[in-house]
Design a protein around this motif. Structure first.
Motif, PDB file in Angstrom:
ATOM      1  N   SER A 182       0.809  -1.222   0.000  1.00  0.00           N
ATOM      2  CA  SER A 182       0.000   0.000   0.000  1.00  0.00           C
ATOM      3  C   SER A 182       0.841   1.270   0.000  1.00  0.00           C
ATOM      4  O   SER A 182       0.301   2.373  -0.085  1.00  0.00           O
ATOM      5  CB  SER A 182      -0.924   0.010   1.227  1.00  0.00           C
ATOM      6  N   ILE A 183       2.174   1.146   0.121  1.00  0.00           N
ATOM      7  CA  ILE A 183       3.022   2.344   0.141  1.00  0.00           C
ATOM      8  C   ILE A 183       3.134   2.906  -1.270  1.00  0.00           C
ATOM      9  O   ILE A 183       3.567   2.211  -2.197  1.00  0.00           O
ATOM     10  CB  ILE A 183       4.425   2.015   0.683  1.00  0.00           C
ATOM     11  N   PRO A 184       2.773   4.164  -1.466  1.00  0.00           N
ATOM     12  CA  PRO A 184       2.843   4.743  -2.816  1.00  0.00           C
ATOM     13  C   PRO A 184       4.280   5.009  -3.233  1.00  0.00           C
ATOM     14  O   PRO A 184       5.181   5.126  -2.400  1.00  0.00           O
ATOM     15  CB  PRO A 184       2.052   6.048  -2.669  1.00  0.00           C
ATOM     16  N   ASP A 185       4.479   5.121  -4.530  1.00  0.00           N
ATOM     17  CA  ASP A 185       5.795   5.429  -5.078  1.00  0.00           C
ATOM     18  C   ASP A 185       5.945   6.945  -5.066  1.00  0.00           C
ATOM     19  O   ASP A 185       5.301   7.652  -5.853  1.00  0.00           O
ATOM     20  CB  ASP A 185       5.908   4.871  -6.502  1.00  0.00           C
ATOM     21  N   LEU A 186       6.792   7.458  -4.164  1.00  0.00           N
ATOM     22  CA  LEU A 186       6.869   8.901  -3.942  1.00  0.00           C
ATOM     23  C   LEU A 186       8.182   9.475  -4.451  1.00  0.00           C
ATOM     24  O   LEU A 186       9.206   8.792  -4.472  1.00  0.00           O
ATOM     25  CB  LEU A 186       6.731   9.207  -2.453  1.00  0.00           C
ATOM     26  N   LYS A 187       8.124  10.747  -4.825  1.00  0.00           N
ATOM     27  CA  LYS A 187       9.317  11.480  -5.228  1.00  0.00           C
ATOM     28  C   LYS A 187       9.342  12.789  -4.449  1.00  0.00           C
ATOM     29  O   LYS A 187       8.384  13.560  -4.497  1.00  0.00           O
ATOM     30  CB  LYS A 187       9.298  11.761  -6.723  1.00  0.00           C
ATOM     31  N   PHE A 188      10.427  13.006  -3.686  1.00  0.00           N
ATOM     32  CA  PHE A 188      10.543  14.205  -2.865  1.00  0.00           C
ATOM     33  C   PHE A 188      11.430  15.232  -3.558  1.00  0.00           C
ATOM     34  O   PHE A 188      12.335  14.884  -4.323  1.00  0.00           O
ATOM     35  CB  PHE A 188      11.120  13.843  -1.496  1.00  0.00           C
ATOM     36  N   ASP A 189      11.174  16.518  -3.257  1.00  0.00           N
ATOM     37  CA  ASP A 189      11.965  17.574  -3.907  1.00  0.00           C
ATOM     38  C   ASP A 189      13.364  17.638  -3.291  1.00  0.00           C
ATOM     39  O   ASP A 189      13.639  17.066  -2.232  1.00  0.00           O
ATOM     40  CB  ASP A 189      11.253  18.923  -3.826  1.00  0.00           C
ATOM     41  N   ASP A 190      14.264  18.351  -3.965  1.00  0.00           N
ATOM     42  CA  ASP A 190      15.671  18.397  -3.565  1.00  0.00           C
ATOM     43  C   ASP A 190      15.856  18.969  -2.168  1.00  0.00           C
ATOM     44  O   ASP A 190      16.718  18.520  -1.405  1.00  0.00           O
ATOM     45  CB  ASP A 190      16.477  19.221  -4.573  1.00  0.00           C
ATOM     46  N   GLU A 191      15.049  19.999  -1.810  1.00  0.00           N
ATOM     47  CA  GLU A 191      15.208  20.615  -0.490  1.00  0.00           C
ATOM     48  C   GLU A 191      14.945  19.602   0.623  1.00  0.00           C
ATOM     49  O   GLU A 191      15.691  19.539   1.604  1.00  0.00           O
ATOM     50  CB  GLU A 191      14.265  21.805  -0.332  1.00  0.00           C
ATOM     51  N   MET A 192      13.891  18.793   0.470  1.00  0.00           N
ATOM     52  CA  MET A 192      13.555  17.821   1.507  1.00  0.00           C
ATOM     53  C   MET A 192      14.642  16.760   1.641  1.00  0.00           C
ATOM     54  O   MET A 192      15.015  16.360   2.743  1.00  0.00           O
ATOM     55  CB  MET A 192      12.206  17.173   1.195  1.00  0.00           C
ATOM     56  N   LEU A 193      15.174  16.300   0.513  1.00  0.00           N
ATOM     57  CA  LEU A 193      16.235  15.298   0.548  1.00  0.00           C
ATOM     58  C   LEU A 193      17.504  15.868   1.175  1.00  0.00           C
ATOM     59  O   LEU A 193      18.196  15.179   1.933  1.00  0.00           O
ATOM     60  CB  LEU A 193      16.520  14.788  -0.865  1.00  0.00           C
ATOM     61  N   GLU A 194      17.811  17.153   0.869  1.00  0.00           N
ATOM     62  CA  GLU A 194      18.996  17.780   1.459  1.00  0.00           C
ATOM     63  C   GLU A 194      18.820  17.984   2.957  1.00  0.00           C
ATOM     64  O   GLU A 194      19.754  17.788   3.742  1.00  0.00           O
ATOM     65  CB  GLU A 194      19.271  19.113   0.764  1.00  0.00           C
ATOM     66  N   LEU A 195      17.619  18.400   3.380  1.00  0.00           N
ATOM     67  CA  LEU A 195      17.355  18.580   4.804  1.00  0.00           C
ATOM     68  C   LEU A 195      17.478  17.253   5.548  1.00  0.00           C
ATOM     69  O   LEU A 195      18.084  17.182   6.620  1.00  0.00           O
ATOM     70  CB  LEU A 195      15.956  19.170   5.003  1.00  0.00           C
ATOM     71  N   ALA A 196      16.905  16.193   4.971  1.00  0.00           N
ATOM     72  CA  ALA A 196      16.981  14.873   5.595  1.00  0.00           C
ATOM     73  C   ALA A 196      18.425  14.407   5.668  1.00  0.00           C
ATOM     74  O   ALA A 196      18.873  13.845   6.681  1.00  0.00           O
ATOM     75  CB  ALA A 196      16.129  13.879   4.823  1.00  0.00           C
ATOM     76  N   GLY A 197      19.183  14.631   4.592  1.00  0.00           N
ATOM     77  CA  GLY A 197      20.594  14.256   4.587  1.00  0.00           C
ATOM     78  C   GLY A 197      21.393  15.021   5.623  1.00  0.00           C
ATOM     79  O   GLY A 197      22.297  14.472   6.264  1.00  0.00           O
ATOM     80  N   HIS A 198      21.061  16.301   5.814  1.00  0.00           N
ATOM     81  CA  HIS A 198      21.756  17.121   6.810  1.00  0.00           C
ATOM     82  C   HIS A 198      21.503  16.585   8.217  1.00  0.00           C
ATOM     83  O   HIS A 198      22.417  16.508   9.046  1.00  0.00           O
ATOM     84  CB  HIS A 198      21.277  18.573   6.700  1.00  0.00           C
ATOM     85  N   ILE A 199      20.258  16.189   8.499  1.00  0.00           N
ATOM     86  CA  ILE A 199      19.912  15.642   9.814  1.00  0.00           C
ATOM     87  C   ILE A 199      20.657  14.336  10.057  1.00  0.00           C
ATOM     88  O   ILE A 199      21.163  14.069  11.152  1.00  0.00           O
ATOM     89  CB  ILE A 199      18.391  15.424   9.913  1.00  0.00           C
ATOM     90  N   ILE A 200      20.722  13.486   9.021  1.00  0.00           N
ATOM     91  CA  ILE A 200      21.431  12.215   9.151  1.00  0.00           C
ATOM     92  C   ILE A 200      22.900  12.443   9.481  1.00  0.00           C
ATOM     93  O   ILE A 200      23.474  11.788  10.361  1.00  0.00           O
ATOM     94  CB  ILE A 200      21.278  11.382   7.860  1.00  0.00           C
ATOM     95  N   LYS A 201      23.538  13.402   8.804  1.00  0.00           N
ATOM     96  CA  LYS A 201      24.952  13.684   9.053  1.00  0.00           C
ATOM     97  C   LYS A 201      25.169  14.233  10.458  1.00  0.00           C
ATOM     98  O   LYS A 201      26.147  13.904  11.131  1.00  0.00           O
ATOM     99  CB  LYS A 201      25.474  14.668   8.011  1.00  0.00           C
ATOM    100  N   LYS A 202      24.235  15.090  10.931  1.00  0.00           N
ATOM    101  CA  LYS A 202      24.364  15.674  12.265  1.00  0.00           C
ATOM    102  C   LYS A 202      24.287  14.606  13.348  1.00  0.00           C
ATOM    103  O   LYS A 202      24.907  14.737  14.401  1.00  0.00           O
ATOM    104  CB  LYS A 202      23.249  16.710  12.499  1.00  0.00           C
ATOM    105  N   ARG A 203      23.526  13.556  13.094  1.00  0.00           N
ATOM    106  CA  ARG A 203      23.314  12.529  14.112  1.00  0.00           C
ATOM    107  C   ARG A 203      24.121  11.262  13.825  1.00  0.00           C
ATOM    108  O   ARG A 203      23.796  10.197  14.349  1.00  0.00           O
ATOM    109  CB  ARG A 203      21.829  12.195  14.202  1.00  0.00           C
TER     110      ARG A 203
END
Length: 279
Positions: A182-203
């Motif tokens: 049931s999980i849809p096939d999603l595409k996120f914009d560059d800002e969201m991916l960069e923000l998520a990547g920044h959080i991952i690096k911080k932690r």
């Protein structure tokens, strides 16, 4: 290793064999456990099997296994019939082949055991095997009859030791395609991916099991201790959470290192936060 082995036998690879034992790598002895007792007398309650229709107690000699049919009837299977199906054990863990470490899906891992030699002659051989597998970055796939069932194992080096992990069979592991269909096939914009990547690096960090506590077990231990000492029981403090529904706003707050204002966000996704891929 001084602990009692859960299983003893031999390990065999190529023309070499040595005596080994399996020692459970996990324990539940430190967990808080309870008995079922009679509230009125404080005595332990014994479990009894009763007939679901008549309510009468069923003696041990009359208890047999039954396979339930669609109409509710049962096909009776006697204990000796099951015993005849159990494979004969030759007490040998036989290494079939070696595979690359990244070729094994850890989803199939079941229960880990320390694999150790039970006599001095086998310690050198197992140490050599462990170091050779580390150098080649491989694990061993083995088969044995353990605890009255044929089982597959993955044997891998872990520091100076060898870990033998029983594997679930293919029919025992659920397909992720069914669970996540049931999980849809999603595409996120560059800002969201960069923000998520920044959080991952911080932690970013390293995993140390000692850093993580079983809060439930600790709370049970404190509950029992408080009752023994006659102290009032403290209720755990619930963590307050902001009702942030806008995923992009939540990412921005996390990336900034704070929760921001406690203002509740409207219950609708921000425009452009995610879109479905074109089919």
């Amino acid at each position: 290793m001084t602990r009692r082995a859960s299983w003893k036998g031999h390990i065999k690879f190529a023309d070499f064999a040595c005596e080994v034992g399996l020692y459970s790598a996990i324990t539940s002895s430190e967990k808080i456990s309870f008995n079922i007792v009679n509230r009125k007398t404080g005595n332990r309650v014994e479990r009894q099997y009763v007939d679901s229709d008549t309510g009468e107690q069923v003696e041990k000699s009359d208890q047999v296994r039954g396979f339930e049919l669609d109409n509710g009837d049962h096909v009776i299977v006697e204990g000796n019939e099951i015993a005849e199906l159990m494979p004969d054990s030759n007490k040998i863990i036989r290494i079939e082949n070696f595979i690359a470490c990244d070729n094994i899906d850890k989803l199939y891992f079941d229960r880990p055991y320390f694999l150790a030699a039970t006599d001095g002659d086998g310690e050198d051989a197992l140490s050599l095997l462990a170091q050779a597998m580390q150098r080649q970055n491989v694990v061993a796939v083995a088969e044995a009859v353990l605890f009255r069932r044929n089982r597959n194992l993955i044997i891998r080096p872990h520091g100076k030791a060898l870990i033998a992990t029983t594997l679930s069979f293919d029919y025992e592991v659920r397909s992720q395609n069914t669970t996540f269909k049931s999980i849809p096939d999603l595409k996120f914009d560059d800002e969201m991916l960069e923000l998520a990547g920044h959080i991952i690096k911080k932690r970013a960090g390293k995993f140390d099991p000692a850093d993580y506590a079983d809060r439930y077990n600790d709370a049970l231990a404190e509950l029992v201790k408080a009752k023994i000492e006659g102290r009032p029981i403290k209720k755990p403090v619930e963590e307050k959470r902001d009702n942030v529904v806008d995923l992009k706003e939540a990412l921005r707050r996390s990336a900034a290192g704070g929760k921001g204002t406690a203002e509740k966000t409207a219950r609708k996704p921000a425009s452009g936060t995610r879109t479905k891929k074109a089919s």
